[in-house]
Design an enzyme around this catalytic site. Structure first.
Site, PDB file in Angstrom:
ATOM      1  N   ASP A 145       9.277   2.829  -0.485  1.00 27.84           N
ATOM      2  CA  ASP A 145       8.390   3.507   0.240  1.00 27.84           C
ATOM      3  C   ASP A 145       8.574   3.159   1.862  1.00 27.84           C
ATOM      4  O   ASP A 145       8.198   1.966   2.191  1.00 27.84           O
ATOM      5  CB  ASP A 145       6.779   3.054  -0.271  1.00 27.84           C
ATOM      6  CG  ASP A 145       5.902   3.831   0.489  1.00 27.84           C
ATOM      7  OD1 ASP A 145       6.351   4.612   1.580  1.00 27.84           O
ATOM      8  OD2 ASP A 145       4.591   3.583   0.248  1.00 27.84           O
TER       9      ASP A 145
ATOM     10  N   LYS B 184       4.474   8.846   8.889  1.00 23.68           N
ATOM     11  CA  LYS B 184       4.307   8.298  10.274  1.00 23.68           C
ATOM     12  C   LYS B 184       5.211   8.691  11.194  1.00 23.68           C
ATOM     13  O   LYS B 184       5.230   9.886  11.840  1.00 23.68           O
ATOM     14  CB  LYS B 184       4.072   6.840  10.014  1.00 23.68           C
ATOM     15  CG  LYS B 184       3.208   6.328   8.992  1.00 23.68           C
ATOM     16  CD  LYS B 184       2.477   4.955   9.022  1.00 23.68           C
ATOM     17  CE  LYS B 184       1.394   4.913   8.281  1.00 23.68           C
ATOM     18  NZ  LYS B 184       1.304   4.016   7.123  1.00 23.68           N
TER      19      LYS B 184
ATOM     20  N   TYR C 283       0.858  -1.222   0.192  1.00 28.14           N
ATOM     21  CA  TYR C 283       0.057  -0.174   0.160  1.00 28.14           C
ATOM     22  C   TYR C 283       0.847   1.325  -0.090  1.00 28.14           C
ATOM     23  O   TYR C 283       1.712   1.394   0.594  1.00 28.14           O
ATOM     24  CB  TYR C 283      -0.834  -0.013   1.273  1.00 28.14           C
ATOM     25  CG  TYR C 283      -1.699   1.264   1.501  1.00 28.14           C
ATOM     26  CD1 TYR C 283      -2.785   1.429   0.513  1.00 28.14           C
ATOM     27  CD2 TYR C 283      -1.462   2.336   2.503  1.00 28.14           C
ATOM     28  CE1 TYR C 283      -3.621   2.542   0.653  1.00 28.14           C
ATOM     29  CE2 TYR C 283      -2.319   3.270   2.626  1.00 28.14           C
ATOM     30  CZ  TYR C 283      -3.337   3.650   1.447  1.00 28.14           C
ATOM     31  OH  TYR C 283      -4.313   4.671   1.810  1.00 28.14           O
TER      32      TYR C 283
HETATM   33  C1  LIG Z   1       0.618   4.667   5.816  1.00 28.23           C
HETATM   34  C2  LIG Z   1       1.400   4.152   4.375  1.00 28.23           C
HETATM   35  C3  LIG Z   1       1.121   5.230   3.374  1.00 28.23           C
HETATM   36  C4  LIG Z   1       0.264   6.342   3.449  1.00 28.23           C
HETATM   37  O1  LIG Z   1       0.566   7.288   4.407  1.00 28.23           O
HETATM   38  P1  LIG Z   1      -0.684   8.290   4.846  1.00 28.23           P
HETATM   39  O2  LIG Z   1      -0.182   9.183   5.686  1.00 28.23           O
HETATM   40  O3  LIG Z   1      -1.703   7.431   5.487  1.00 28.23           O
HETATM   41  O4  LIG Z   1      -1.247   8.896   3.677  1.00 28.23           O
HETATM   42  C5  LIG Z   1       1.941   5.122   2.295  1.00 28.23           C
HETATM   43  N1  LIG Z   1       2.879   4.193   2.378  1.00 28.23           N
HETATM   44  C6  LIG Z   1       3.135   3.121   3.068  1.00 28.23           C
HETATM   45  C7  LIG Z   1       4.079   2.018   3.142  1.00 28.23           C
HETATM   46  C8  LIG Z   1       2.225   3.441   4.358  1.00 28.23           C
HETATM   47  O5  LIG Z   1       2.312   2.351   5.527  1.00 28.23           O
END
Ligand SMILES: *Cc1c(COP(=O)(O)O)cnc(C)c1O
Length: 427
Positions: A238, A266, A143
């Site tokens: 990511d 995060k 994701y």
């Molecule tokens: C949480 C997450 C996102 C999205 O971040 P948001 O702050 O919720 O938009 C993108 N990539 C990864 C790997 C994530 O865990």
């Protein structure tokens, strides 16, 4: 008498779609009513009816120091007293950018944004603008936030055009995204052999935390790295979840692989809305105002978010921080696996740094298809038994869990005792 929680959820459902501001919070996967939280301190949260829980969600990753860490709160309070936003450069942005460039491998320049979604969306546009190509590769089960190009699932055959995984994503947008199986080297080779000169970038979660927890197979990340280099595609790690979570230098540091661009979120905001993307200086030179790739944000680099992020990131430099975090997390997963085995429950668990996965399946999964083999009803029963016992796990069989530095051995022991009791009576 209905609880305050039930009243709130009923009121929420009237004015907010599904009663929540992000879908997984709605408990649709596990059933039941979502818990409304009133406050948190360290490893613990209290709901609006006063019940306490040990929290293994940590706001889905940011709270590596636990809730309301005094140093983070003090930094935020100080920043708040000086003004909430300027829409002009501030000293804190320089400090956090320097810190990130020091700590994250390959980060020569970085741009701050307000969420992980914004970071990945901007990194994809940058990779396309920099290479002049439009195709991108992602992996099933990873994701990367909710931008159109990334809400895509695999087409009907191997290496066919992607299909939208959400209504509202144009088919033509999805068609530029090729979705491959995680940890499948042959598929990756075939994709580059066929389309190598059209691929702008590969985006990957170097450790997947969005289909429960899936680790990269030996050689998988290395293969992506070398194919991207050979074909002139931009490699995007990511690390929105894994950054500062799996170790001090994220997954890049853990596996000794440097991406071309890295996305962060995060933990870097310490619980406030902050994300970042950055990497090679020559690529970042394509970002506006230096280059032709447009990217902007009214609240980007917000001083309160930056203050929370800086205070958090500084505390992660404490000696042995990651060793302690990893050992607490490992104690949790091994304890759970031992308890399940003692009662003959089909179960496995694993951890990496401060992240963990629990699976109602004999072995940890290595792909999305294997994750889908987990016994979801068994997880859902376990989830509710633990919730009743005051243990808050992620409300879905397909999410990773998180331990913070505020989780003490008493918290882990209490969790293991609750799990043991549940496994004993479920067997
Ligand atoms: C949480 C997450 C996102 C999205 O971040 P948001 O702050 O919720 O938009 C993108 N990539 C990864 C790997 C994530 O865990």
């Amino acid at each position: 008498m209905t609880s305050r929680n039930e009243q709130l959820f009923a009121a929420a459902a009237r004015v907010i779609p599904g009663g929540v501001n992000s879908p997984v919070r709605a408990f649709r996967s596990v059933g039941g009513t979502p818990v409304f939280f009133a406050r948190g301190s360290g490893a613990h949260v209290w709901d609006v009816d006063g019940k306490a829980y040990i929290d293994y969600v940590g706001s889905w990753g940011p709270l590596i120091l636990g809730h309301a860490h005094p140093s983070v709160i003090a930094a935020v309070q100080q920043a708040v007293s000086e003004g909430l936003s300027f829409g002009a450069p501030t000293a804190g942005e320089v400090e956090i950018a320097e810190l990130l460039c020091r700590r994250v491998p390959g980060l020569e320049q970085v741009r701050l944004v307000s969420s992980g979604t914004e970071a990945t969306m901007s990194a994809i546009r940058l990779a396309r603008g920099h290479t002049g190509r439009s195709r991108i590769i992602k992996f099933e089960g990873c994701y990367h936030g909710h931008a159109d190009a990334l809400l895509v699932k695999a087409g009907s055959g191997a290496l066919t055009l992607g299909n939208p995984s959400s209504a509202g994503v144009p088919a033509e947008t999805a068609a530029a995204t090729l979705v491959l199986e995680y940890n499948n080297l042959e598929m990756l080779d075939a994709a580059f052999a066929r389309d190598g000169d059209q691929i702008a970038c590969v985006i990957v979660e170097p450790v997947v935390g969005n289909m429960n927890l899936v680790q990269p197979a030996p050689g998988f990340l290395e293969a992506i790295r070398s194919l991207c280099t050979r074909h002139g595609a931009v490699l995007i790690f990511d690390e929105v979840m894994t950054g500062f979570r799996v170790g001090p230098a994220g997954a890049q540091g853990l596996f000794g692989i440097t991406a071309d661009l890295v996305t962060l979120g995060k933990i870097v905001g310490g619980g406030m809305p902050l994300g970042a993307f950055g990497g090679r200086r020559d690529i970042m030179a394509s970002v506006a105002p230096l280059g032709p790739v447009y990217q902007a944000g009214t609240l980007s680099g917000n001083p309160i978010a930056v203050a929370a992020g800086l205070a958090t990131l500084k505390l992660l430099e404490a000696p042995d921080f990651y060793m302690r975090l990893a050992s607490a997390t490992h104690a949790l997963t091994t304890g759970l696996a031992v308890a399940a085995a003692a009662h003959g429950v089909v179960f496995s668990a694993q951890s990496i740094g401060g992240m963990f996965g629990v699976y109602f399946r004999a072995q940890p999964p290595r792909s999305y298809a294997e994750v889908m083999e987990c016994d979801v009803p068994a997880f859902n029963r376990f989830f509710h038994a633990m919730l009743d016992a005051g243990i808050y796990l992620a409300p879905s069989a397909f999410e990773a869990g998180f331990v913070s530095s505020a989780h003490k051995s008493a918290d882990i022991e209490k969790t293991l005792a609750a799990a043991d009791q549940y496994f004993a009576q479920s067997a």
